[in-house]
Design a protein around this motif. Structure first.
Motif, PDB file in Angstrom:
ATOM      1  N   UNK A  79      11.962 -13.962-137.298  1.00 25.71           N
ATOM      2  CA  UNK A  79      12.025 -15.352-135.604  1.00 25.71           C
ATOM      3  C   UNK A  79      12.357 -14.793-134.545  1.00 25.71           C
ATOM      4  N   UNK A  80      12.082 -16.114-133.394  1.00 22.06           N
ATOM      5  CA  UNK A  80      12.079 -14.739-132.259  1.00 22.06           C
ATOM      6  C   UNK A  80      13.086 -14.717-131.732  1.00 22.06           C
ATOM      7  N   UNK A  81      13.654 -15.820-132.624  1.00 22.14           N
ATOM      8  CA  UNK A  81      15.275 -15.641-131.560  1.00 22.14           C
ATOM      9  C   UNK A  81      16.520 -15.315-133.064  1.00 22.14           C
ATOM     10  N   UNK A  82      16.503 -14.573-132.985  1.00 22.13           N
ATOM     11  CA  UNK A  82      17.148 -13.558-134.003  1.00 22.13           C
ATOM     12  C   UNK A  82      18.691 -13.022-133.026  1.00 22.13           C
ATOM     13  N   UNK A  83      19.705 -13.458-134.346  1.00 21.34           N
ATOM     14  CA  UNK A  83      20.747 -13.311-133.869  1.00 21.34           C
ATOM     15  C   UNK A  83      21.352 -11.639-134.131  1.00 21.34           C
ATOM     16  N   UNK A  84      22.120 -10.723-133.108  1.00 25.99           N
ATOM     17  CA  UNK A  84      22.891  -9.606-133.336  1.00 25.99           C
ATOM     18  C   UNK A  84      24.047  -9.816-132.800  1.00 25.99           C
ATOM     19  N   UNK A  85      25.233  -8.458-133.479  1.00 25.37           N
ATOM     20  CA  UNK A  85      25.827  -8.271-133.117  1.00 25.37           C
ATOM     21  C   UNK A  85      26.264  -7.650-131.436  1.00 25.37           C
ATOM     22  N   UNK A  86      26.356  -7.406-130.715  1.00 28.82           N
ATOM     23  CA  UNK A  86      25.983  -7.126-129.778  1.00 28.82           C
ATOM     24  C   UNK A  86      26.416  -5.273-129.786  1.00 28.82           C
ATOM     25  N   UNK A  87      27.849  -5.150-130.739  1.00 32.66           N
ATOM     26  CA  UNK A  87      28.156  -3.960-130.834  1.00 32.66           C
ATOM     27  C   UNK A  87      28.483  -3.629-132.354  1.00 32.66           C
ATOM     28  N   UNK A  88      27.492  -3.706-133.029  1.00 35.34           N
ATOM     29  CA  UNK A  88      27.753  -3.366-134.454  1.00 35.34           C
ATOM     30  C   UNK A  88      25.728  -2.204-134.035  1.00 35.34           C
ATOM     31  N   UNK A  89      26.139  -1.629-134.560  1.00 33.96           N
ATOM     32  CA  UNK A  89      25.044  -0.412-135.196  1.00 33.96           C
ATOM     33  C   UNK A  89      24.000  -1.459-135.811  1.00 33.96           C
ATOM     34  N   UNK A 145      12.014  -5.630-150.046  1.00 28.75           N
ATOM     35  CA  UNK A 145      10.895  -4.821-150.209  1.00 28.75           C
ATOM     36  C   UNK A 145       9.987  -6.861-150.689  1.00 28.75           C
ATOM     37  N   UNK A 146      10.136  -7.653-149.757  1.00 26.21           N
ATOM     38  CA  UNK A 146       9.338  -8.940-150.016  1.00 26.21           C
ATOM     39  C   UNK A 146       7.919  -9.216-149.661  1.00 26.21           C
ATOM     40  N   UNK A 147       6.883  -9.548-150.445  1.00 20.63           N
ATOM     41  CA  UNK A 147       6.128  -9.644-150.583  1.00 20.63           C
ATOM     42  C   UNK A 147       4.916 -10.691-149.856  1.00 20.63           C
ATOM     43  N   UNK A 148       5.480 -11.514-148.582  1.00 16.34           N
ATOM     44  CA  UNK A 148       5.393 -12.103-148.084  1.00 16.34           C
ATOM     45  C   UNK A 148       6.535 -12.035-146.964  1.00 16.34           C
ATOM     46  N   UNK A 149       5.902 -11.855-145.483  1.00 13.77           N
ATOM     47  CA  UNK A 149       6.848 -11.770-144.281  1.00 13.77           C
ATOM     48  C   UNK A 149       5.411 -13.147-143.261  1.00 13.77           C
ATOM     49  N   UNK A 150       6.638 -13.611-142.866  1.00 17.24           N
ATOM     50  CA  UNK A 150       6.990 -14.800-142.094  1.00 17.24           C
ATOM     51  C   UNK A 150       8.046 -14.503-141.347  1.00 17.24           C
ATOM     52  N   UNK A 151       6.306 -13.965-139.653  1.00 18.18           N
ATOM     53  CA  UNK A 151       6.652 -13.572-138.756  1.00 18.18           C
ATOM     54  C   UNK A 151       6.218 -14.844-136.580  1.00 18.18           C
ATOM     55  N   UNK A 152       7.532 -14.712-136.610  1.00 16.56           N
ATOM     56  CA  UNK A 152       7.167 -15.525-135.494  1.00 16.56           C
ATOM     57  C   UNK A 152       7.245 -14.612-133.969  1.00 16.56           C
ATOM     58  N   UNK A 153       6.535 -14.409-133.179  1.00 17.11           N
ATOM     59  CA  UNK A 153       6.466 -13.336-132.112  1.00 17.11           C
ATOM     60  C   UNK A 153       7.171 -12.108-132.837  1.00 17.11           C
ATOM     61  N   UNK A 154       6.239 -11.279-133.508  1.00 15.46           N
ATOM     62  CA  UNK A 154       6.943  -9.996-133.538  1.00 15.46           C
ATOM     63  C   UNK A 154       6.656  -8.953-132.539  1.00 15.46           C
ATOM     64  N   UNK A 155       5.435  -9.100-132.001  1.00 14.79           N
ATOM     65  CA  UNK A 155       4.983  -7.911-131.361  1.00 14.79           C
ATOM     66  C   UNK A 155       5.903  -8.304-129.437  1.00 14.79           C
ATOM     67  N   UNK A 156       6.476  -9.576-129.581  1.00 11.20           N
ATOM     68  CA  UNK A 156       7.270 -10.137-127.809  1.00 11.20           C
ATOM     69  C   UNK A 156       8.064  -8.360-127.411  1.00 11.20           C
ATOM     70  N   UNK A 157       8.137  -7.831-126.953  1.00 12.39           N
ATOM     71  CA  UNK A 157       9.295  -6.522-126.314  1.00 12.39           C
ATOM     72  C   UNK A 157       8.456  -5.595-125.931  1.00 12.39           C
ATOM     73  N   UNK A 158       6.834  -5.555-127.629  1.00 16.22           N
ATOM     74  CA  UNK A 158       6.565  -4.132-128.044  1.00 16.22           C
ATOM     75  C   UNK A 158       5.842  -3.709-126.498  1.00 16.22           C
ATOM     76  N   UNK A 159       5.968  -2.313-126.638  1.00 16.92           N
ATOM     77  CA  UNK A 159       5.315  -1.707-125.942  1.00 16.92           C
ATOM     78  C   UNK A 159       3.423  -1.367-126.142  1.00 16.92           C
ATOM     79  N   UNK A 160       2.838  -0.910-125.727  1.00 15.81           N
ATOM     80  CA  UNK A 160       1.284  -0.423-126.138  1.00 15.81           C
ATOM     81  C   UNK A 160       1.445   0.346-127.769  1.00 15.81           C
ATOM     82  N   UNK A 161       2.429   1.034-127.763  1.00 14.93           N
ATOM     83  CA  UNK A 161       2.581   1.754-129.342  1.00 14.93           C
ATOM     84  C   UNK A 161       2.623   1.228-129.825  1.00 14.93           C
ATOM     85  N   UNK A 162       4.236   0.581-129.895  1.00 18.41           N
ATOM     86  CA  UNK A 162       4.965  -0.535-131.045  1.00 18.41           C
ATOM     87  C   UNK A 162       3.607  -1.627-131.330  1.00 18.41           C
ATOM     88  N   UNK A 163       2.804  -1.950-130.239  1.00 17.26           N
ATOM     89  CA  UNK A 163       2.259  -3.213-130.968  1.00 17.26           C
ATOM     90  C   UNK A 163       0.615  -2.529-131.502  1.00 17.26           C
TER      91      UNK A 163
END
Length: 294
Positions: A79-89, A145-163
């Motif tokens: 999901x586009x609005x994924x949350x992370x703890x900024x100090x966690x690796x 190891x899922x069989x289905x992926x639900x992706x909301x704007x997964x390419x957001x912020x990726x450079x051309x190589x990442x895309x």
């Protein structure tokens, strides 16, 4: 299989999803498109059990997400609005996800390498770029190891190589008979990637078909070339079909199948017969009356 049936979601006076019905078949990449506020993110969040629908249903293999026996082993999500703890690796972020989902952490280092974060896995996520966080989200989605992926704007912020990496990965994932349902505003990339599209506007379905069908229908014309172009033009006009052009080339708004039938009936040789196609962006804008892309 993903199935949405007469799905509705209302927030007080606002209706985010209004009677939406569609099915995403297994083993393909399906794009989920719509203007700003069309209801895409709300629909994905309902599918993942994060939002309760007002009525209707959204199921995966016939079950609501929360009723799946091993949800993370069946569905991975970004999901586009994924949350992370900024100090966690990055590595510890995946360890926390694995623990919450009762997943063995053995795959964590393998997945970090797979998404290109092998060297950055021990760094704090707060120092990651947006593209790196997107890659980490993909790694998290793959933990079970899922069989289905639900992706909301997964390419957001990726450079051309990442895309390109993401495109190749998703094609390989679907090539194994698995399913991808992806929302994105990068329509040029979607045209290269997806097999079919689900387009919604004001919370309602406006199209669900393959990219080829959609772009051909949006253009609705035919290009042709014949050494007997004058005869062909006359034959088409007798059938009430207008054609224009110069030399051996003609264009017409009639479908290519109809033009071919007329040429065959009159014994006219064709050197070229091709349906004009629009881009996915052109087809999208035509269907949504130029609404902004989310």
């Amino acid at each position: 299989m993903i199935e949405v049936v007469d799905l509705r979601k209302r927030y007080r006076k606002a209706t985010a999803v209004d009677g939406l019905t569609f099915m995403v078949r297994d083993g393909c990449i399906s794009g989920f498109l719509g203007p700003n506020g069309a209801g895409k993110t709300t629909t994905l969040r309902i599918l993942l059990g994060l939002v309760h629908p007002t009525s209707g249903r959204a199921t995966i293999d016939g079950h609501r997400y929360r009723a799946l026996e091993r949800p993370l082993g069946r569905v991975g999500a970004v999901l586009e609005a994924s949350n992370y703890h900024p100090k966690r690796s990055g590595r510890n972020h995946l360890r926390a996800l694995a623990a919450a989902g009762e997943i063995q952490p053995a795959r964590i280092d393998e997945l970090l390498d797979f998404v290109g974060l092998g060297r950055a896995g021990r760094r704090a996520v707060g120092g990651y770029s947006l593209g790196m966080r997107q890659r980490l989200s993909v790694a998290g989605a793959l933990l079970g190891d899922p069989q289905i992926l639900l992706l909301d704007e997964p390419a957001n912020g990726l450079d051309p190589e990442g895309i390109r990496w993401l495109r190749d990965f998703l094609r390989g994932f679907a090539g194994e008979g698995k399913t991808v349902f992806i929302s994105s505003h990068v329509l040029g990339e979607m045209q290269q990637l997806v097999d079919e599209v689900v387009i919604i506007h004001h919370g309602r379905l406006v199209a669900h078909e393959t990219v080829g069908e959609l772009t051909a229908r949006a253009a609705g014309g035919t290009r042709l070339r014949s050494p007997q172009a004058a005869r062909l033009r006359e034959a088409l006009e007798r059938e009430g079909i207008d054609a224009r052009g110069e030399g051996d080339r003609l264009v017409t708004a009639a479908p290519s199948e109809r033009v071919g039938e007329v040429a065959a009936a009159n014994g006219i040789v064709l050197h070229e017969l091709a349906a004009d196609t629009a881009s996915l962006e052109e087809a999208f804008l035509e269907l949504t009356a130029g609404g902004g892309i989310e």
